[in-house]
Structure formats: C-alpha cells, structure tokens
Design a protein around this motif. Sequence first.
Motif, PDB file in Angstrom:
ATOM      1  N   GLY A 182       0.810  -1.203   0.000  1.00  0.00           N
ATOM      2  CA  GLY A 182       0.000   0.000   0.000  1.00  0.00           C
ATOM      3  C   GLY A 182       0.847   1.259   0.000  1.00  0.00           C
ATOM      4  O   GLY A 182       1.965   1.277   0.525  1.00  0.00           O
ATOM      5  N   GLY A 183       0.318   2.330  -0.584  1.00  0.00           N
ATOM      6  CA  GLY A 183       1.034   3.601  -0.612  1.00  0.00           C
ATOM      7  C   GLY A 183       0.985   4.297   0.738  1.00  0.00           C
ATOM      8  O   GLY A 183       0.130   4.001   1.592  1.00  0.00           O
ATOM      9  N   ARG A 184       1.902   5.224   0.949  1.00  0.00           N
ATOM     10  CA  ARG A 184       1.941   5.979   2.198  1.00  0.00           C
ATOM     11  C   ARG A 184       0.933   7.120   2.177  1.00  0.00           C
ATOM     12  O   ARG A 184       0.695   7.729   1.146  1.00  0.00           O
ATOM     13  CB  ARG A 184       3.348   6.527   2.438  1.00  0.00           C
ATOM     14  N   GLN A 185       0.359   7.398   3.348  1.00  0.00           N
ATOM     15  CA  GLN A 185      -0.578   8.497   3.475  1.00  0.00           C
ATOM     16  C   GLN A 185       0.188   9.782   3.752  1.00  0.00           C
ATOM     17  O   GLN A 185       0.827   9.936   4.791  1.00  0.00           O
ATOM     18  CB  GLN A 185      -1.560   8.211   4.615  1.00  0.00           C
ATOM     19  N   GLY A 186       0.157  10.718   2.803  1.00  0.00           N
ATOM     20  CA  GLY A 186       0.807  12.004   2.988  1.00  0.00           C
ATOM     21  C   GLY A 186      -0.108  13.005   3.672  1.00  0.00           C
ATOM     22  O   GLY A 186      -1.229  12.681   4.079  1.00  0.00           O
ATOM     23  N   PHE A 187       0.358  14.256   3.781  1.00  0.00           N
ATOM     24  CA  PHE A 187      -0.441  15.285   4.475  1.00  0.00           C
ATOM     25  C   PHE A 187      -1.690  15.646   3.670  1.00  0.00           C
ATOM     26  O   PHE A 187      -2.781  15.797   4.213  1.00  0.00           O
ATOM     27  CB  PHE A 187       0.425  16.535   4.702  1.00  0.00           C
ATOM     28  N   LEU A 188      -1.527  15.764   2.358  1.00  0.00           N
ATOM     29  CA  LEU A 188      -2.660  16.158   1.528  1.00  0.00           C
ATOM     30  C   LEU A 188      -3.141  15.061   0.591  1.00  0.00           C
ATOM     31  O   LEU A 188      -4.249  15.124   0.071  1.00  0.00           O
ATOM     32  CB  LEU A 188      -2.278  17.396   0.693  1.00  0.00           C
ATOM     33  N   ARG A 189      -2.281  14.060   0.348  1.00  0.00           N
ATOM     34  CA  ARG A 189      -2.678  13.012  -0.587  1.00  0.00           C
ATOM     35  C   ARG A 189      -2.005  11.692  -0.214  1.00  0.00           C
ATOM     36  O   ARG A 189      -1.031  11.668   0.529  1.00  0.00           O
ATOM     37  CB  ARG A 189      -2.287  13.393  -2.019  1.00  0.00           C
ATOM     38  N   LYS A 190      -2.565  10.626  -0.734  1.00  0.00           N
ATOM     39  CA  LYS A 190      -2.000   9.297  -0.496  1.00  0.00           C
ATOM     40  C   LYS A 190      -1.212   8.856  -1.718  1.00  0.00           C
ATOM     41  O   LYS A 190      -1.707   8.921  -2.854  1.00  0.00           O
ATOM     42  CB  LYS A 190      -3.114   8.284  -0.209  1.00  0.00           C
ATOM     43  N   GLU A 191       0.024   8.437  -1.469  1.00  0.00           N
ATOM     44  CA  GLU A 191       0.853   7.970  -2.576  1.00  0.00           C
ATOM     45  C   GLU A 191       0.328   6.626  -3.081  1.00  0.00           C
ATOM     46  O   GLU A 191      -0.165   5.808  -2.295  1.00  0.00           O
ATOM     47  CB  GLU A 191       2.310   7.803  -2.106  1.00  0.00           C
ATOM     48  N   PRO A 192       0.395   6.386  -4.392  1.00  0.00           N
ATOM     49  CA  PRO A 192      -0.125   5.124  -4.937  1.00  0.00           C
ATOM     50  C   PRO A 192       0.686   3.927  -4.440  1.00  0.00           C
ATOM     51  O   PRO A 192       1.867   4.037  -4.130  1.00  0.00           O
ATOM     52  CB  PRO A 192       0.029   5.311  -6.453  1.00  0.00           C
ATOM     53  N   GLY A 193       0.004   2.773  -4.358  1.00  0.00           N
ATOM     54  CA  GLY A 193       0.680   1.555  -3.934  1.00  0.00           C
ATOM     55  C   GLY A 193       1.533   0.982  -5.060  1.00  0.00           C
ATOM     56  O   GLY A 193       1.579   1.515  -6.177  1.00  0.00           O
ATOM     57  N   LYS A 194       2.193  -0.119  -4.743  1.00  0.00           N
ATOM     58  CA  LYS A 194       3.099  -0.735  -5.711  1.00  0.00           C
ATOM     59  C   LYS A 194       2.862  -2.241  -5.739  1.00  0.00           C
ATOM     60  O   LYS A 194       2.774  -2.881  -4.696  1.00  0.00           O
ATOM     61  CB  LYS A 194       4.551  -0.452  -5.330  1.00  0.00           C
ATOM     62  N   ARG A 195       2.749  -2.790  -6.931  1.00  0.00           N
ATOM     63  CA  ARG A 195       2.611  -4.243  -7.075  1.00  0.00           C
ATOM     64  C   ARG A 195       4.006  -4.869  -7.071  1.00  0.00           C
ATOM     65  O   ARG A 195       4.846  -4.541  -7.903  1.00  0.00           O
ATOM     66  CB  ARG A 195       1.872  -4.578  -8.357  1.00  0.00           C
ATOM     67  N   VAL A 196       4.236  -5.756  -6.117  1.00  0.00           N
ATOM     68  CA  VAL A 196       5.560  -6.356  -5.934  1.00  0.00           C
ATOM     69  C   VAL A 196       5.644  -7.729  -6.588  1.00  0.00           C
ATOM     70  O   VAL A 196       6.679  -8.090  -7.145  1.00  0.00           O
ATOM     71  CB  VAL A 196       5.886  -6.463  -4.428  1.00  0.00           C
ATOM     72  N   LEU A 197       4.579  -8.510  -6.521  1.00  0.00           N
ATOM     73  CA  LEU A 197       4.535  -9.816  -7.173  1.00  0.00           C
ATOM     74  C   LEU A 197       3.387  -9.829  -8.175  1.00  0.00           C
ATOM     75  O   LEU A 197       2.254  -9.471  -7.851  1.00  0.00           O
ATOM     76  CB  LEU A 197       4.338 -10.935  -6.150  1.00  0.00           C
ATOM     77  N   HIS A 198       3.688 -10.253  -9.408  1.00  0.00           N
ATOM     78  CA  HIS A 198       2.718 -10.197 -10.502  1.00  0.00           C
ATOM     79  C   HIS A 198       2.324 -11.609 -10.923  1.00  0.00           C
ATOM     80  O   HIS A 198       2.837 -12.140 -11.904  1.00  0.00           O
ATOM     81  CB  HIS A 198       3.297  -9.455 -11.709  1.00  0.00           C
ATOM     82  N   GLY A 199       1.434 -12.257 -10.210  1.00  0.00           N
ATOM     83  CA  GLY A 199       0.911 -13.554 -10.643  1.00  0.00           C
ATOM     84  C   GLY A 199       1.947 -14.659 -10.683  1.00  0.00           C
ATOM     85  O   GLY A 199       2.176 -15.270 -11.741  1.00  0.00           O
ATOM     86  N   ILE A 200       2.564 -14.958  -9.547  1.00  0.00           N
ATOM     87  CA  ILE A 200       3.622 -15.971  -9.476  1.00  0.00           C
ATOM     88  C   ILE A 200       3.022 -17.374  -9.415  1.00  0.00           C
ATOM     89  O   ILE A 200       2.093 -17.639  -8.637  1.00  0.00           O
ATOM     90  CB  ILE A 200       4.511 -15.738  -8.234  1.00  0.00           C
ATOM     91  N   ASN A 201       3.567 -18.277 -10.225  1.00  0.00           N
ATOM     92  CA  ASN A 201       3.211 -19.692 -10.175  1.00  0.00           C
ATOM     93  C   ASN A 201       4.474 -20.502  -9.885  1.00  0.00           C
ATOM     94  O   ASN A 201       5.474 -20.363 -10.592  1.00  0.00           O
ATOM     95  CB  ASN A 201       2.603 -20.150 -11.504  1.00  0.00           C
ATOM     96  N   LEU A 202       4.406 -21.323  -8.840  1.00  0.00           N
ATOM     97  CA  LEU A 202       5.593 -22.051  -8.397  1.00  0.00           C
ATOM     98  C   LEU A 202       5.165 -23.311  -7.667  1.00  0.00           C
ATOM     99  O   LEU A 202       4.168 -23.308  -6.931  1.00  0.00           O
ATOM    100  CB  LEU A 202       6.419 -21.166  -7.448  1.00  0.00           C
ATOM    101  N   SER A 203       5.907 -24.396  -7.865  1.00  0.00           N
ATOM    102  CA  SER A 203       5.649 -25.632  -7.127  1.00  0.00           C
ATOM    103  C   SER A 203       6.962 -26.207  -6.629  1.00  0.00           C
ATOM    104  O   SER A 203       8.001 -26.085  -7.290  1.00  0.00           O
ATOM    105  CB  SER A 203       4.912 -26.652  -8.002  1.00  0.00           C
TER     106      SER A 203
END
Length: 566
Positions: free
Chosen positions: A285-306
């Motif tokens: 999730g993004g950080r909450q600033g004084f006037l606005r909230k910074e956008p979040g960041k996707r860290v893992l994009h649909g990982i498939n692993l066994s």
Amino acid sequence: MVKTELLSVEGLRLTVAHSQMNVVKGISFTVAPGEIVGIVGESGSGKTLAARAVMGLEPPAIRRTGGTIRFEGKDIAQLSPGELRKLRGARVGMVFQEPMTSLNPSMLIGRQLDEGLALHRKLSPEERRTLILDMLRRVGLKDPEGALQSYPHQFSGGMRQRIMLASVMLLQPALLIADEPTTALDALVQRDVLELMVELTRARGTAVLMISHDLAMVARYTDRIIVMQKGEIIEEGVTQDLLREPKDPYTRKLLTAMPHRLPARSITEAAGPIVEVRNLVVDYGGRQGFLRKEPGKRVLHGINLSIRPREVVALVGGSGSGKTTLGRAIAGLLNPTGGEIRFAGRSIVPGSEGWNDYRLDCQMVFQDPYSSLDPRMTIGALIREALRLVPTMRSREKTERVREILNEVGLSDAYVERYPHELSGGQRQRVAIARAVVRRPAFVIADEPVSALDVTVRAQVLDLFADLQERHGFSCLFISHDLGVVEQVADRVVVMQDGRIAEEGTRDAVFDAPQHPYTKRLLSAIPILVRTEQDGVRLRWRDEEASPEHGAETPRPEAYAALGRG
C-alpha cells in the motif's frame, strides 16, 4: 619506477584491554599510491580491526600495544585529535559493510553529503551542491535532485552503497578503506558498485584497502592479497600468483571452502507438490501524505511455483525482484493481495482450518540470526520455543529433542545455557537452523542464510544444511543472491525479475544453458575460480569458451576493461 609508500604498517599489535589478549599480533604491510590491496581471512582474523586502526577507529575495548602506522610519512599515533579529524574523510575514507548503519536515518541525503564537504573543503554552498549533484550522477542515481531531499530508507541496498561511496569520494581521499562493501548486494549490483569504486579511485589515483571474504571478488579487483589468520599475516603476494599457487595450508583451505557444484540429485517423483503457489499477487500500500496518499506498488505479478517433497528450489534475482516477499508470503508472514497457496494439496488461508498446522510445518531461517534470536533468551529456550505448541511432547522429551538437535548442528549441550551474544556468527546461524528444523517440518524457507558468513564458516553451514535436509527430508525454498552457493545446494533454480519469474529449470540447465537475457546477465556478472594443479585457483568468466592459458582472451565487463586491468 618504484612507488613510494602511501601507507606503512609495521609490527602493529592490538590487544583487548580487560583480558590482555592479542587480537592483532605484530603485522606489517604497505600500500602504494593507486594500488588496490585485498585483505582476506575468516571472521575473527583481525582484518577489520587492522584496517580501522589506520584511521584510529579501534573499538574502546581495544588498545594499540605495539607497532607504528604511518600515512604519508606521518605516525598516526602522534597526531592530535584535531589532526586526526582532518585526516579522516579528507585523506582516508572508509566505506562500511552496511550503509544503513553508517548513513544517518534521520538526515536527508543532501545534508549528509554536504556535511563532509563543508568540514574539509573551503567551498561555497552553491559549489558544494554542484559537486554533490555531479557525484550522484556519476554513481548512477537517476534523480540526483530528488535524492538530496530523500532519506536513506527510501533507497535499495545497492543505491545506499552508491550514496555511501559518493560521500567518501567527494572528498577525494588518497586512501579508501572498503570493509566488505558488497556483502548484502546481488551479483549485478555488486559488480556495478565495485567497478564504479575502481573507476572513481583510478581516475583520482586513490589507493584502496579492500577487506572481504569473497575470494572471487578479491581475485577480480586487487593487485595484491594479504591473507590473515588469528591476528597474523600468514601469506601475501601478487593476487594472480598467490591464488594460482598458494604456499600456506590455510590459504589452500580458504580456496577449498569456495562453493562448488555437486552432482545432481535424483528426486523421486511424488504424487504432487508439497507447496504450490498459484497466480500469487502482492501489493504494498502507498503511504498516506499530508494532503494526498501515494499510490501503492505491485511487488509480485501472478507468481506460479511448485516445490516437490525433498526438493531444494533456489530463488535468485536482483535486489527488489520480490524474492523475500514471495518467501514471506508463502510463510504466512504477509497477506497476499490475490492468488492461492496450497500445502500438501490443501488451500491455505489465514484463520482457516489447517492454518495453524501449516504454520508449524513451514519454518523459516532468516538472513541475520542476531536480529531474529531474542537476546534475552538462552539458546536452549530459543530452540525449545519452537516445540511449545506440540501437545504430544512432554517436557522431558522437549529437553531431549533440544539437546539432540544441538548435537546435529555441531553444537554441544554446553550451549543450552548460553546467550546469542556469546556465540559467533556461524554458531548463531546454526542455532537459527536448529530452531527451524527441531520440530521436523515438511518445508523450510531459508532467506539468505549464509550471506553474512565468511568462506569456511559458510562451507560448514552449507554442509550442515544439506546433511539435515537429507536426514529429515524437508523441502526447501532457498533464497539467495550468491549464485555460487545456489550452484552448490539447488536441485532447481527459479530466476525472478521485477516481481515476475523470468526463467526456471534444473540447476544444470539454468547455469549451463540460460535462456532469458536477464539470467545471462546475472551469470555473466560473477567470475568462477577454477582449480589449478598447484592447489590454487585462477579467474575465469562463465561465458569463456577456452581458458586464457589456451589462447582465449578472458571476457571482461566493458567498464572494467576500460581501466586497463584484467
């Protein structure tokens, strides 16, 4: 033409004040202007203490009881506190192992970089700012202006190390001391930082004293090597000659302890994977600033692993690729945004039936055992804690299991009543492994378990880990940036880049015939030390078709080749 000595250390003796134990025992060495000298040895060999003594930065408990240190002809011991302050930074700079501990977390980067310039050079604020911005561009920061208004925690480990290097090189020192400058960095960032360091020092004629347990790195970048053991210099010489034909048994032992590829294991096909990840997504999730909230960041994009039963799957990639995030998500230490994690065929959801059993059957070995072991608890209590939620075991059985696992990891019953601070780094990592496997889990996640250990201790811990894995049969997700270690322990390799899987396959397939360009870049960033007939090693690149001894030219990175070294 013979170079004059920039640094001359003669008969240096350092002693622990309260016990009178000698930790550095009368060592002597020199460093010439522009020369790169490496100091190698196990933890406790005295290499860092000797280097810190050059700047008069010995710990309070350490006393210099003999010898002299002369820098540019001046005896360091005879300098006043004011003269020492002028020496540190301006003439002798130091890059420490962990930049997060040497950069002030409460100060903006711009203010920290300006501090040294304001103290040591008579420049106006505008001139200092121009120099700082130019240096930040040279060390590879894309937004130097923005960096000045940022804090250290807002940068990756590699970027922090670049900033630390910039702060030292801004003052144009005559000698740079680099103490394990790339231990926690991945292969690509490590190469970039080291080649940047060599480029900057060569351009300014700066000498380098490089302290490291990474023999491949030392072989690649230094002119001479000094080998230390138990406070003494046991061997020194020209890097290529010493590594090719070492004279002392201890040097040969260090070279033997380097990671090496073992024959591929045969793993029996099971009915299904023990751990399976399907389309796993993690957002921060993004950080909450004084006037606005910074956008979040996707860290893992649909990982498939066994991961199959008894299999060791290595997860590799650069800093910020999502390796640790994936490991922590699988361990249940953070909640995924989407996707599914299955264990032994069952879907695992926090709070659902079987969740507690999974958390007990999935254990984790963390990178830094000192921060993951409670300093107020004894070793016996720390390991026994992992058995607290096993209702079928009586107190006596738990005590016996603790003693049994301590013996399995090479520690005796005497360690039961000791505390973490009384153990060495290698011993603490053994305790961390013991705590993870004492409950006989089916699955273990090892996150950089040997990155901070020296060569011989690392070899011992890797052998121990392989022995325990073979004995108890747990599956393992082994997260590491050290490709040499991965080549030794892994059955299968998964390469991650920017939160996605770039390539995966058997260890031999990935290392011998990589398909993805990123995997090729990773492998090309690390050299190989090849055995010689004299019980030594020589440097070779992974994409080298034939050895230099047979007429082929050794491939070198472009920036490094431009320096005229090889």
